[in-house]
Design a protein around this motif. Structure first.
Motif, short mmCIF file in Angstrom:
data_model
loop_
_atom_site.label_atom_id
_atom_site.label_comp_id
_atom_site.label_asym_id
_atom_site.label_seq_id
_atom_site.Cartn_x
_atom_site.Cartn_y
_atom_site.Cartn_z
N GLY A 92 0.82 -1.21 0.00
CA GLY A 92 0.00 0.00 0.00
C GLY A 92 0.86 1.26 0.00
O GLY A 92 2.07 1.21 0.22
N VAL A 93 0.23 2.37 -0.26
CA VAL A 93 0.92 3.65 -0.33
C VAL A 93 0.43 4.55 0.79
O VAL A 93 -0.76 4.61 1.07
N ILE A 94 1.37 5.26 1.42
CA ILE A 94 1.04 6.26 2.43
C ILE A 94 1.00 7.61 1.72
O ILE A 94 2.00 8.05 1.15
N TYR A 95 -0.16 8.27 1.76
CA TYR A 95 -0.33 9.58 1.14
C TYR A 95 -0.22 10.67 2.20
O TYR A 95 -0.50 10.43 3.37
N PRO A 96 0.14 11.90 1.80
CA PRO A 96 0.23 12.99 2.77
C PRO A 96 -1.15 13.37 3.32
O PRO A 96 -2.15 13.26 2.61
N THR A 97 -1.16 13.81 4.57
CA THR A 97 -2.41 14.29 5.17
C THR A 97 -2.69 15.73 4.78
O THR A 97 -3.82 16.18 4.86
N LEU A 98 -1.64 16.47 4.42
CA LEU A 98 -1.70 17.91 4.15
C LEU A 98 -2.05 18.70 5.41
O LEU A 98 -2.42 19.86 5.34
N THR A 99 -1.90 18.05 6.56
CA THR A 99 -2.07 18.72 7.86
C THR A 99 -0.87 18.38 8.76
O THR A 99 -1.02 18.23 9.96
N CYS A 100 0.30 18.29 8.17
CA CYS A 100 1.47 17.79 8.90
C CYS A 100 1.85 18.65 10.10
O CYS A 100 2.34 18.13 11.10
N PHE A 101 1.65 19.96 10.04
CA PHE A 101 1.99 20.82 11.17
C PHE A 101 1.06 20.51 12.35
O PHE A 101 1.51 20.41 13.49
N ASP A 102 -0.22 20.35 12.07
CA ASP A 102 -1.17 19.95 13.11
C ASP A 102 -0.87 18.52 13.58
O ASP A 102 -0.95 18.23 14.78
N ASP A 103 -0.53 17.64 12.65
CA ASP A 103 -0.23 16.25 13.00
C ASP A 103 0.94 16.17 13.97
O ASP A 103 0.92 15.35 14.91
N ALA A 104 1.97 16.99 13.76
CA ALA A 104 3.13 16.97 14.65
C ALA A 104 2.71 17.30 16.08
O ALA A 104 3.14 16.64 17.04
N PHE A 105 1.85 18.30 16.24
CA PHE A 105 1.37 18.64 17.58
C PHE A 105 0.53 17.50 18.16
O PHE A 105 0.62 17.21 19.35
N GLU A 106 -0.27 16.89 17.32
CA GLU A 106 -1.10 15.77 17.79
C GLU A 106 -0.21 14.62 18.29
O GLU A 106 -0.52 13.99 19.31
N ILE A 107 0.88 14.37 17.61
CA ILE A 107 1.81 13.32 18.03
C ILE A 107 2.42 13.68 19.38
O ILE A 107 2.48 12.84 20.29
N VAL A 108 2.87 14.92 19.53
CA VAL A 108 3.46 15.35 20.80
C VAL A 108 2.45 15.22 21.94
O VAL A 108 2.78 14.71 23.01
N LEU A 109 1.23 15.67 21.70
CA LEU A 109 0.21 15.60 22.75
C LEU A 109 -0.11 14.15 23.11
O LEU A 109 -0.33 13.83 24.28
N GLY A 110 -0.13 13.27 22.13
CA GLY A 110 -0.37 11.85 22.39
C GLY A 110 0.72 11.24 23.25
O GLY A 110 0.44 10.49 24.20
#
Length: 134
Positions: free
Chosen positions: A10-28
């Protein structure tokens, strides 16, 4: 396994929300272990993706590990890979690294917390879908 590929082909496509995603990862991670979260680094970068276009991008690093989000089978999914593998895929041309402890002391995010990019030079390289989110 490269960041853009899954073992099942399978292919991983960009979310186009990577800046928000980075914060979500940190908060998790902070929910699991606050002390660990303070040691994370959020990276904002200009990357040369496989389509040969320079684009603003963000992810999280912890030692040699990179954490990022991507769209896989129509769902946002979080991934962890080794830094050299990730860099080979996204080909960062310029990077700015922010220690999470710095960010939450207000040194980078200013009075109004936003997820970035914080460097003005990165703004022109947001993809159209990213600009709509800002």
């Amino acid at each position: 396994m490269a960041p853009g590929e899954k073992p099942d082909g399978g292919v991983i496509y960009p979310t186009l929300t990577c800046f928000d995603d980075a914060f979500e990862i940190v908060l998790g991670i902070a929910q699991e272990n606050k002390g660990r979260a303070w040691k994370l680094v959020i990276v904002h970068a200009l990357c040369l993706f496989p389509d040969e276009k320079l684009a603003a991008h963000a992810w999280v690093e912890e030692g040699t590990k990179v954490y990022f989000a991507g769209m896989y089978l129509g769902e946002k999914t979080f991934f962890q890979v080794e830094r050299p593998e990730y860099y080979a895929q996204v080909r960062p041309q310029e990077m700015t690294r922010y220690r999470v402890a710095e960010i939450f002391r207000g040194k980078k995010a200013g009075d109004r917390m936003h997820t970035g990019p914080w460097e003005p030079g990165y703004q022109p390289y947001l993809r159209d879908a990213q600009k709509e989110e800002r």
